[in-house]
Design an enzyme around this catalytic site. Structure first.
Site, PDB file in Angstrom:
ATOM      1  N   SER A   1       0.849  -1.192   0.000  1.00 56.77           N
ATOM      2  CA  SER A   1       0.000   0.000   0.000  1.00 56.77           C
ATOM      3  C   SER A   1       0.885   1.243   0.000  1.00 56.77           C
ATOM      4  O   SER A   1       2.070   1.181   0.355  1.00 56.77           O
ATOM      5  CB  SER A   1      -0.864   0.000   1.265  1.00 56.77           C
ATOM      6  OG  SER A   1      -1.477   1.259   1.493  1.00 56.77           O
TER       7      SER A   1
ATOM      8  N   TYR B   1      -3.168  -1.231  10.000  1.00 62.47           N
ATOM      9  CA  TYR B   1      -3.065  -1.480   8.556  1.00 62.47           C
ATOM     10  C   TYR B   1      -1.680  -1.076   8.040  1.00 62.47           C
ATOM     11  O   TYR B   1      -1.008  -1.846   7.352  1.00 62.47           O
ATOM     12  CB  TYR B   1      -4.162  -0.689   7.852  1.00 62.47           C
ATOM     13  CG  TYR B   1      -4.259  -0.877   6.361  1.00 62.47           C
ATOM     14  CD1 TYR B   1      -4.935  -1.965   5.819  1.00 62.47           C
ATOM     15  CD2 TYR B   1      -3.699   0.052   5.486  1.00 62.47           C
ATOM     16  CE1 TYR B   1      -5.046  -2.124   4.441  1.00 62.47           C
ATOM     17  CE2 TYR B   1      -3.808  -0.099   4.113  1.00 62.47           C
ATOM     18  CZ  TYR B   1      -4.486  -1.184   3.593  1.00 62.47           C
ATOM     19  OH  TYR B   1      -4.585  -1.335   2.233  1.00 62.47           O
TER      20      TYR B   1
END
Ligand SMILES: NC(=O)c1ccc[n+]([C@@H]2O[C@H](COP(=O)([O-])OP(=O)(O)OC[C@H]3O[C@@H](n4cnc5c(N)ncnc54)[C@H](O)[C@@H]3O)[C@@H](O)[C@H]2O)c1
Length: 261
Positions: free
Chosen positions: A140, A153
């Site tokens: 990400s 996350y």
């Protein structure tokens, strides 16, 4: 000639979003794909649409090693070998670090980080047995920088990059290349509250999300899952034959800096 003719690729989280588009593109480029997910109905429907000569669905919770063992067995039984893996499954939870319950943090680690580790551990030996191939991990934008409210996350996505680099070094001699995609904001159910919450007004929430990324992202829009799939194709096919161990940012310029106007 497709770019993935003769390849057999397992894609996790393939029932929707980026994984779905990766499956569609890989099949269009000649691959046979094993769609793995916990959304059985959607996954089976997609496999059915792609056709049984090109796609098969397996139930796979990436955090469960027994599921990986069964999925690998099923994939080999169906298509004879595995020479590619896209570790795409992931979950996102929003919370301030100091308010994040331990269970929530551990759940995110279990899917995003442990799931990626288990994928590499269970599939790399099969890719080696097939004579080599590729692993693409889905990290990400938050693997490379911080963002408030996504602590668990971001921690797991930083870890995915660490796993990518170590796996690339360890597996290079086995003819396995390992790279990571680092998407910014991509238009999937993960980023679109209206796609997940039946109570949300789809027009209103879509407009709010669009407005947010119009301001944040230099290119002025979210990415589409098809654009991430194109990057995963590049990293799975021979066009990237001398590339391994690298993070590939696909974010419309978000990480490059902020626009003032
Ligand atoms: N959408 C974004 O803006 C964005 C940005 C950066 C990275 N990512 C990453 O891209 C990947 C794909 O996300 P997406 O945007 O398509 O979101 P999505 O929520 O639409 O898709 C995620 C898929 O993973 C599956 N999944 C969740 N937990 C699983 C588990 N335990 N085992 C197997 N499958 C599981 C879901 O069922 C779903 O099909 C994720 O790893 C996500 O973290 C997304």
């Amino acid at each position: 000639m497709g770019k993935l003719d003769g390849r057999v690729v397992v894609i996790t989280g393939a029932a929707r979003g980026q994984g779905e588009q990766e499956a569609r593109l890989f099949v269009a480029e000649g691959a046979k794909v094993v769609l793995a997910d916990v959304l059985d109905e959607q996954g089976r429907a997609l496999a059915g649409e792609l056709g049984e000569s090109a796609a098969a669905y397996v139930h796979l919770d990436v955090s469960q090693e027994a599921d990986w063992v069964a999925a690998v067995t099923a994939a080999k039984k169906t298509f004879g070998k595995i020479d590619g893996l896209v570790n795409n499954a992931g979950i996102l939870r929003f919370n301030e670090l100091v308010n994040t319950p331990l269970e929530e943090f551990q759940q995110v680690v279990q899917v995003n980080q442990v799931g990626t580790f288990l994928g590499i551990r269970n599939v790399a030996p099969e890719i080696e047995a097939a004579g080599g191939g590729t692993i693409v991990n889905t990290a990400s934008y938050t693997a490379l920088t911080g963002m408030a409210f996504v602590g668990a996350y971001a921690a797991t996505k930083h870890a995915v990059l660490g796993l990518t680099r170590v796996a690339a070094v360890e597996l290079a001699g086995k003819k396995i290349r390992v790279n990571a995609v680092c998407p910014g904001a991509v238009d999937t159910p993960m980023t679109n509250p209206a796609a997940l919450d039946p109570a949300a007004d789809p027009v209103e929430s879509r407009a709010a999300v669009d407005e947010l990324y119009r301001k944040l992202v230099p290119m002025g829009r979210m990415g589409q899952p098809e654009e991430v799939a194109a990057l995963a194709l590049f990293l799975t096919g021979d066009d990237s034959s001398y590339i391994t161990g690298q993070p590939f940012v696909i974010d419309g310029g978000w990480l490059a800096g902020v626009s003032l106007f």
